[in-house]
Enzyme design. Sequence first.
Site, short mmCIF file in Angstrom:
data_model
loop_
_atom_site.label_atom_id
_atom_site.label_comp_id
_atom_site.label_asym_id
_atom_site.label_seq_id
_atom_site.Cartn_x
_atom_site.Cartn_y
_atom_site.Cartn_z
N ARG A 168 34.46 40.26 23.10
CA ARG A 168 34.82 38.87 23.39
C ARG A 168 34.43 38.56 24.83
O ARG A 168 35.09 39.00 25.77
CB ARG A 168 36.33 38.69 23.16
CG ARG A 168 36.88 37.39 23.74
CD ARG A 168 38.31 37.14 23.31
NE ARG A 168 39.21 38.24 23.57
CZ ARG A 168 39.76 38.55 24.75
NH1 ARG A 168 39.44 37.84 25.82
NH2 ARG A 168 40.61 39.56 24.88
N HIS A 194 40.72 35.31 25.86
CA HIS A 194 41.32 35.31 24.53
C HIS A 194 41.54 33.88 24.06
O HIS A 194 41.27 33.53 22.90
CB HIS A 194 42.65 36.06 24.54
CG HIS A 194 43.39 35.99 23.24
ND1 HIS A 194 43.00 36.69 22.13
CD2 HIS A 194 44.48 35.28 22.88
CE1 HIS A 194 43.82 36.43 21.13
NE2 HIS A 194 44.72 35.57 21.56
N TYR A 210 42.90 42.08 33.16
CA TYR A 210 42.92 43.33 32.39
C TYR A 210 41.54 43.93 32.13
O TYR A 210 41.43 44.97 31.48
CB TYR A 210 43.65 43.13 31.06
CG TYR A 210 43.14 41.99 30.19
CD1 TYR A 210 42.06 42.16 29.33
CD2 TYR A 210 43.74 40.74 30.24
CE1 TYR A 210 41.59 41.12 28.55
CE2 TYR A 210 43.28 39.69 29.45
CZ TYR A 210 42.21 39.89 28.60
OH TYR A 210 41.75 38.85 27.82
#
Length: 396
Positions: free
Chosen positions: A281, A285, A294
């Site tokens: 990705r 998100h 992260y």
Amino acid sequence: MSNSKQSEAQVVHAPVFISGDDLETPTLKILRQDGTTYEGAELPEIDQALALKIYDTFLFIRALDERMVAAQRQGRISFYMTEIGEEAADIGSTAALDPEDMIMAQYREQGALAFRGFPLEQFMHQLFSNENDLGKGRQMPIHYGSNELHYMTISSPLATQLPQAAGYAYGLKLEEKQNCVICYFGEGAASEGDFHAAINMAGVYKVPAIYFCRNNGYAISTPSSEQFAGDGIAPRAVAYGLKAIRVDGNDVLAVLKATQEARRLAVEENQPVLIEAMTYRLGAHSTSDDPSGYRSKKEEEKWREKDPVARFKNWLIAQGWWSEEQDAAEMAQKRQNVLDAMKKAETVPSPKVDELITDVYDVPPQHLQDQLDELKAHIRQYPEAYPKTAGRLDDE
């Protein structure tokens, strides 16, 4: 395994433990990043028309995602999720299906719906939750659905579509229809109990279902290394009686080839299949997420070099079916089309408040009517808190 297989299994007289580490799951790769194919690679069934339709969908989704993230940042819509970097997975697999095969999506498969022909205007109506939205404004943005295009309406709770896919596929089997269900989910959803219940049912009843896992490395902010200790998702399917295959999820030709064969197994042999597409990705998100918390920019850049859209474009150019000039012109046009449709959709009124309680019951029960009356009274009491675009009363 079945009782007969258990009885035929090797017998030992001292402890022998089996380990998943002893199993090697191969990854299907056909297309290199420069547009050439690997030596000995078997191409899927694809002609110029199909190839250009796939790529046209790629460009449309890139334009849609780009514009709608900007629209969310401007406060024009409340929420959005992109599929940047994962386009080959859902679009390539949908291209292998029959138009009447049912699609049960998670929430990052707008490309599958676009490939089926969902109009740009309908994308916008849903995102703006206006009165022309097929869902009547009852869902948050990106929760699409189309009965006409055999695309089940998306549900927010994670993994609910997995057992539903097994049940729907069982119905197709009982009706002896020559169709299947494809069910999309992420590797994070495979940590839900619904995943295990679903593929166990699919394996036991031998239903025409394709479970398509987009393993993009993260369940929101949780990396795969913290989600499971095994070798991905594909090996799990084998234990439940499904066939499984792992593909390079950024290689649209590999995805198309794997799904074409998976559909044959599902429809002709009632053999459920799990496809694990290894991808990434590239975007956040959702518009509520900041991936810098992260994962590193270095990691993202590594995957940008594996961009599935650029990879397929290189192949198309090598075939003589596309050019850089066409690419630039088409992308510019799609961006303009999305912008024009967005401006129109945001002027369409919201559904009337009465629509909140229709469609479930033939006659709305009294308790719902009472709640609706209370809502209307509240809106009338505090009109400044509810602008016209937030909902209309039945007498307006």
